[in-house]
Design a protein around this motif. Sequence first.
Motif, PDB file in Angstrom:
ATOM      1  N   PHE A  37       0.834  -1.055  -0.027  1.00  0.00           N
ATOM      2  CA  PHE A  37      -0.182  -0.180   0.109  1.00  0.00           C
ATOM      3  C   PHE A  37       0.861   1.222   0.045  1.00  0.00           C
ATOM      4  N   ARG A  38       0.514   2.322  -0.401  1.00  0.00           N
ATOM      5  CA  ARG A  38       1.181   3.652  -0.111  1.00  0.00           C
ATOM      6  C   ARG A  38       0.157   4.712   0.205  1.00  0.00           C
ATOM      7  N   GLN A  39       0.579   5.519   0.808  1.00  0.00           N
ATOM      8  CA  GLN A  39      -0.058   6.723   1.664  1.00  0.00           C
ATOM      9  C   GLN A  39       0.870   8.165   1.368  1.00  0.00           C
ATOM     10  N   ALA A  40       0.317   8.993   0.589  1.00  0.00           N
ATOM     11  CA  ALA A  40       0.966  10.373   0.290  1.00  0.00           C
ATOM     12  C   ALA A  40       0.133  11.252   1.446  1.00  0.00           C
ATOM     13  N   PRO A  41       0.970  12.435   1.920  1.00  0.00           N
ATOM     14  CA  PRO A  41       0.368  13.182   2.955  1.00  0.00           C
ATOM     15  C   PRO A  41      -1.232  13.853   2.296  1.00  0.00           C
ATOM     16  N   GLY A  42      -1.963  13.706   3.279  1.00  0.00           N
ATOM     17  CA  GLY A  42      -3.155  14.210   2.883  1.00  0.00           C
ATOM     18  C   GLY A  42      -4.053  13.430   1.798  1.00  0.00           C
ATOM     19  N   VAL A  48      -1.540  -0.826  -3.858  1.00  0.00           N
ATOM     20  CA  VAL A  48      -0.602  -0.599  -5.168  1.00  0.00           C
ATOM     21  C   VAL A  48      -0.352  -1.864  -5.895  1.00  0.00           C
ATOM     22  N   ALA A  49       0.105  -3.087  -5.267  1.00  0.00           N
ATOM     23  CA  ALA A  49       0.332  -4.177  -5.886  1.00  0.00           C
ATOM     24  C   ALA A  49       0.329  -5.431  -4.869  1.00  0.00           C
ATOM     25  N   ALA A  50       0.052  -6.556  -5.385  1.00  0.00           N
ATOM     26  CA  ALA A  50       0.135  -7.442  -4.343  1.00  0.00           C
ATOM     27  C   ALA A  50       0.182  -8.732  -5.260  1.00  0.00           C
ATOM     28  N   ILE A  51       0.701  -9.875  -4.380  1.00  0.00           N
ATOM     29  CA  ILE A  51       0.882 -11.284  -5.167  1.00  0.00           C
ATOM     30  C   ILE A  51       0.291 -12.311  -4.050  1.00  0.00           C
ATOM     31  N   HIS A  52      -0.223 -13.196  -4.785  1.00  0.00           N
ATOM     32  CA  HIS A  52      -0.653 -14.594  -4.016  1.00  0.00           C
ATOM     33  C   HIS A  52       0.412 -15.474  -3.739  1.00  0.00           C
ATOM     34  N   THR A  53       0.975 -15.522  -2.561  1.00  0.00           N
ATOM     35  CA  THR A  53       2.007 -16.370  -2.362  1.00  0.00           C
ATOM     36  C   THR A  53       2.193 -17.894  -2.588  1.00  0.00           C
ATOM     37  N   TYR A  60      -2.370  -5.268  -9.658  1.00  0.00           N
ATOM     38  CA  TYR A  60      -1.738  -3.839  -9.836  1.00  0.00           C
ATOM     39  C   TYR A  60      -2.933  -2.820  -9.971  1.00  0.00           C
ATOM     40  N   ASP A  61      -2.323  -1.677  -9.251  1.00  0.00           N
ATOM     41  CA  ASP A  61      -3.647  -0.684  -9.484  1.00  0.00           C
ATOM     42  C   ASP A  61      -3.256   0.082 -10.615  1.00  0.00           C
ATOM     43  N   ASP A  62      -4.352   0.455 -11.417  1.00  0.00           N
ATOM     44  CA  ASP A  62      -4.282   0.945 -12.824  1.00  0.00           C
ATOM     45  C   ASP A  62      -2.838   1.886 -12.852  1.00  0.00           C
ATOM     46  N   SER A  63      -2.692   2.867 -11.740  1.00  0.00           N
ATOM     47  CA  SER A  63      -1.769   3.882 -11.760  1.00  0.00           C
ATOM     48  C   SER A  63      -0.020   3.364 -12.102  1.00  0.00           C
ATOM     49  N   VAL A  64       0.062   2.072 -11.522  1.00  0.00           N
ATOM     50  CA  VAL A  64       1.218   1.468 -11.559  1.00  0.00           C
ATOM     51  C   VAL A  64       1.580   0.326 -12.542  1.00  0.00           C
TER      52      VAL A  64
END
Length: 123
Positions: A37-42, A48-53, A60-64
Motif C-alpha cells: 500500500f502507499r499513502q501520500a500526505p493528505g 498498489v500491488a499484491a501477489i498470492h504467495t 496492480y493498481d491502474d496507476s502503476v
Amino acid sequence: QAPLVESGGGSVQAGGSLRLSCATSEWIYYRKWMGWFRQAPGKEREGVAAIHTYAARTYYDDSVKGRFTVSKTDDNNTVYLQMNTLKPEDTAMYYCAADTSWTDWMGGRADYWGQGTQVTVSS
C-alpha cells in the motif's frame, strides 16, 4: 521485531527506479496475499500491488501497471516491488501488508503490516 520488515525506499529523480523488499516469517508469508500500500500526505491509503504467495497471481493498481512489478522469493519469505519509471506522484510512504483474505487485504484491513518505507520522487 515487526511482523513485516520493509527496506529499499529512498529518493530518486523522475524516471528512476527503486526496489522495495518485505521480509517476514514463513507463517505470515503463507497467509496468501502479500503486497504494498502507499499513502501520500493528505491522501487516502491505496493498494498498489499484491501477489498470492501460493498461486503467484498478481494485482496492480491502474496507476502503476506497466511500471511496477511485484514478485516473491519463497526461499527467504520475501516479497519485492520493483518500481521503474517513477513519477513525482509515486511519492508516498509504502507499507507492506499480509492477509489470508483478498477482500480484507484490498480493503486495507490486513492482519499484518510493516512500519513503512519512504519513497520520494523529485521532478
